[in-house]
Motif scaffolding. Structure first.
Motif, PDB file in Angstrom:
ATOM      1  N   UNK A 107     -15.012  57.900 -14.706  1.00 28.22           N
ATOM      2  CA  UNK A 107     -15.148  59.378 -14.790  1.00 28.22           C
ATOM      3  C   UNK A 107     -14.042  59.951 -13.945  1.00 28.22           C
ATOM      4  N   UNK A 108     -13.849  59.490 -12.861  1.00 27.09           N
ATOM      5  CA  UNK A 108     -12.597  60.105 -12.017  1.00 27.09           C
ATOM      6  C   UNK A 108     -11.206  60.055 -12.933  1.00 27.09           C
ATOM      7  N   UNK A 109     -11.046  58.887 -13.526  1.00 24.01           N
ATOM      8  CA  UNK A 109      -9.836  58.827 -14.357  1.00 24.01           C
ATOM      9  C   UNK A 109      -9.851  59.806 -15.307  1.00 24.01           C
ATOM     10  N   UNK A 110     -10.834  59.860 -15.928  1.00 23.04           N
ATOM     11  CA  UNK A 110     -10.979  60.746 -17.342  1.00 23.04           C
ATOM     12  C   UNK A 110     -10.637  62.327 -16.772  1.00 23.04           C
ATOM     13  N   UNK A 111     -11.474  62.657 -15.494  1.00 16.28           N
ATOM     14  CA  UNK A 111     -11.190  63.917 -15.065  1.00 16.28           C
ATOM     15  C   UNK A 111      -9.666  64.267 -14.623  1.00 16.28           C
TER      16      UNK A 111
END
Length: 271
Positions: A176-180
């Motif tokens: 999720x952090x990579x996506x964000x």
């Protein structure tokens, strides 16, 4: 009509659209002009110029010896060969794990000198600031979670990752952090298929699996492994479509025999 005439060039938008419509994304590694040209002609969506060249191309035990210059060399050769496929290239170990500024400089140099279309970086929250800076500069970044070969000495082996709840939970948070942070896709390597499916369904960006089951949005293999050119490497997830090591050895033996028997070259093979 050939595949190459349908789409002029696969882009980050192309593969995001593929996820939306449920079309699986195909990816293979490639390290040289001739192989990349064949993969492109075969309709591959993405060619990953992986730092796995250290293993299959140069014979090293790990990916760690690859330098930025090495990767630029390989990526340039692949970029010159492709007309349709997106060229994605690994930033090698040591170029982006430290200072944000040095990571940015390595990314810019790779894009300017190699002709690649996007970069891949291993890791999650630990490198998130570096990814954000690179993405803000307009450079597409693909993440990589699970078994990350650049960290092999930390892991201790090439076994399946995220089998325990704590590591699985971190992987979900990292995804999720990579996506964000702006990543356009994430490679998931050697994790339980159930976890990979869960992560894939939680993201609006595509996931590309290797040893991560069929619930990912696409699949990647090392081309030498897929073609059976890597001798005695047969992990559970690998499907070999050819057996080139044996074929090349047999062809070489026949060539040796023909030369020694004065059968090659014959009258039609000389000027």
């Amino acid at each position: 009509m050939s595949v190459n005439k349908i789409i002029k060039r696969v882009t980050t938008s192309t593969i995001k659209d593929m996820k939306l419509r449920g079309e699986k994304i195909s990816m293979l590694t490639g390290y040289d002009f001739s192989t990349a040209r064949a993969l492109d002609e075969g309709g591959i969506d993405v060619i990953l110029v992986g730092d796995s060249a250290a293993n299959v191309f140069a014979g090293y035990e790990t990916t760690l010896p690859m330098s930025l210059d090495h990767m630029i060399y390989h990526a340039s050769a692949v970029s010159r060969a492709t007309k349709r496929a997106m060229v994605l290239v690994d930033l090698p170990f040591g170029t982006y794990q430290g200072s944000t500024e040095k990571a940015y400089e390595a990314a810019v140099r790779m894009m300017k000198e190699s002709g690649a279309h996007a970069l891949k970086m291993e890791g999650g929250i630990e490198i998130i600031d570096n990814i954000k800076k690179i993405v803000r500069a307009g450079i597409p970044v693909c993440g990589h979670l699970g078994l990350t070969p650049q960290s092999i000495y930390q892991f201790g082996d090439f076994g399946v990752r995220a089998k325990e709840e704590a590591e699985a939970s971190k992987l979900k948070s990292d995804a999720l952090a990579l996506q964000d942070a702006g990543c356009f896709a994430i490679v998931l390597e050697k994790i339980p298929a159930k976890l990979a499916t869960e992560v894939s369904q939680s993201l609006h960006i595509p996931t590309i699996g290797i040893g991560a089951g069929n619930g990912c949005d696409g699949q990647v293999l090392v081309v030498n492994d897929m073609l059976g050119l890597t001798k005695d490497f047969k992990p559970k997830f690998l499907r070999q479509y050819l057996h080139l090591f044996d074929d090349i050895a047999k062809a070489t033996a026949q060539y040796v025999a023909d030369v020694k028997a004065l059968d090659y070259p014959n009258e039609n093979e000389q000027y």
